[in-house]
Design a protein around this motif. Structure first.
Motif, short mmCIF file in Angstrom:
data_model
loop_
_atom_site.label_atom_id
_atom_site.label_comp_id
_atom_site.label_asym_id
_atom_site.label_seq_id
_atom_site.Cartn_x
_atom_site.Cartn_y
_atom_site.Cartn_z
N GLY A 69 -14.52 6.23 -15.85
CA GLY A 69 -14.10 5.04 -15.12
C GLY A 69 -14.96 4.78 -13.90
O GLY A 69 -16.06 5.33 -13.77
N THR A 70 -14.47 3.94 -13.03
CA THR A 70 -15.11 3.62 -11.76
C THR A 70 -14.02 3.54 -10.70
O THR A 70 -12.82 3.56 -11.02
N LEU A 71 -14.43 3.42 -9.46
CA LEU A 71 -13.43 3.27 -8.40
C LEU A 71 -12.65 1.97 -8.54
O LEU A 71 -11.54 1.85 -8.01
N ASN A 72 -13.18 1.01 -9.28
CA ASN A 72 -12.41 -0.22 -9.50
C ASN A 72 -11.24 -0.02 -10.46
O ASN A 72 -10.42 -0.91 -10.63
N ASP A 73 -11.14 1.17 -11.06
CA ASP A 73 -9.98 1.53 -11.87
C ASP A 73 -8.89 2.18 -11.01
O ASP A 73 -7.85 2.59 -11.53
N VAL A 93 -16.50 0.40 4.98
CA VAL A 93 -17.18 1.20 3.96
C VAL A 93 -16.46 1.07 2.62
O VAL A 93 -17.10 0.88 1.58
N MET A 94 -15.15 1.15 2.64
CA MET A 94 -14.37 1.05 1.40
C MET A 94 -14.67 -0.27 0.68
O MET A 94 -14.76 -0.31 -0.55
N ALA A 95 -14.85 -1.33 1.42
CA ALA A 95 -15.13 -2.65 0.82
C ALA A 95 -16.45 -2.65 0.05
O ALA A 95 -16.65 -3.49 -0.83
N GLN A 96 -17.35 -1.71 0.34
CA GLN A 96 -18.62 -1.61 -0.38
C GLN A 96 -18.45 -0.92 -1.73
O GLN A 96 -19.33 -1.01 -2.58
N PRO A 101 -9.06 -7.16 -7.45
CA PRO A 101 -7.93 -6.80 -6.59
C PRO A 101 -8.01 -5.33 -6.17
O PRO A 101 -8.32 -4.46 -6.99
N TYR A 102 -7.76 -5.08 -4.91
CA TYR A 102 -7.87 -3.74 -4.36
C TYR A 102 -6.68 -2.89 -4.79
O TYR A 102 -5.60 -3.40 -5.07
N PRO A 103 -6.87 -1.56 -4.78
CA PRO A 103 -5.76 -0.67 -5.14
C PRO A 103 -4.74 -0.58 -4.01
O PRO A 103 -5.02 -0.99 -2.87
#
Length: 127
Positions: A69-73, A93-96, A101-103
């Motif tokens: 997966g990725t962090l977008n999961d 930093v997290m926004a990078q 939609p954010y978790p």
């Protein structure tokens, strides 16, 4: 748990304790907390909170990738900081590393973290 799969990546720091980098159960992956260690040297990255947060999310990205997966999961992100005063910088930093939609997310201040890190982040992925 017979359907438990251990996930690991050489592109992330090896465990420094009695835990796995991640555990996958069904379509859910639980990523252990990462601190800003450089995988190749297992040393803390130099710099301030921006550098530390960037390294943490790079480490988490590597483990997410190893899990397929990725962090977008990410469904949930838990952030521990030794100083909530740096929250805005961590958010930048997290926004990078995440897209909308954010978790869901929680962020708490703690007294101390391993190796005197300023930040530790754990993630739950839904693949």
């Amino acid at each position: 748990m017979s359907n438990k799969e251990i996930i690991s990546s050489s592109n992330a720091p090896q465990a420094i304790g009695t835990y796995s980098q991640a555990v996958k159960v069904g379509n859910t992956v639980y990523l252990s907390g990462q601190i800003p260690l450089i995988p190749a040297t297992m040393e803390m990255i130099e710099g301030g909170i921006t550098e530390q947060a960037t390294q943490v999310f790079k480490n988490l990205s590597a483990v997410a990738s190893a899990a397929g997966g990725t962090l977008n999961d990410a469904a949930k992100v838990n952030i521990s900081l030794t100083d909530l005063g740096v929250f805005a910088q961590v958010n930048d930093v997290m926004a990078q590393f995440f897209e909308q939609p954010y978790p869901a997310r929680a962020c708490v201040q703690v007294a101390a973290l391993p190796r005197n890190a300023m930040i530790e982040v754990e993630v739950i992925l839904a693949l």
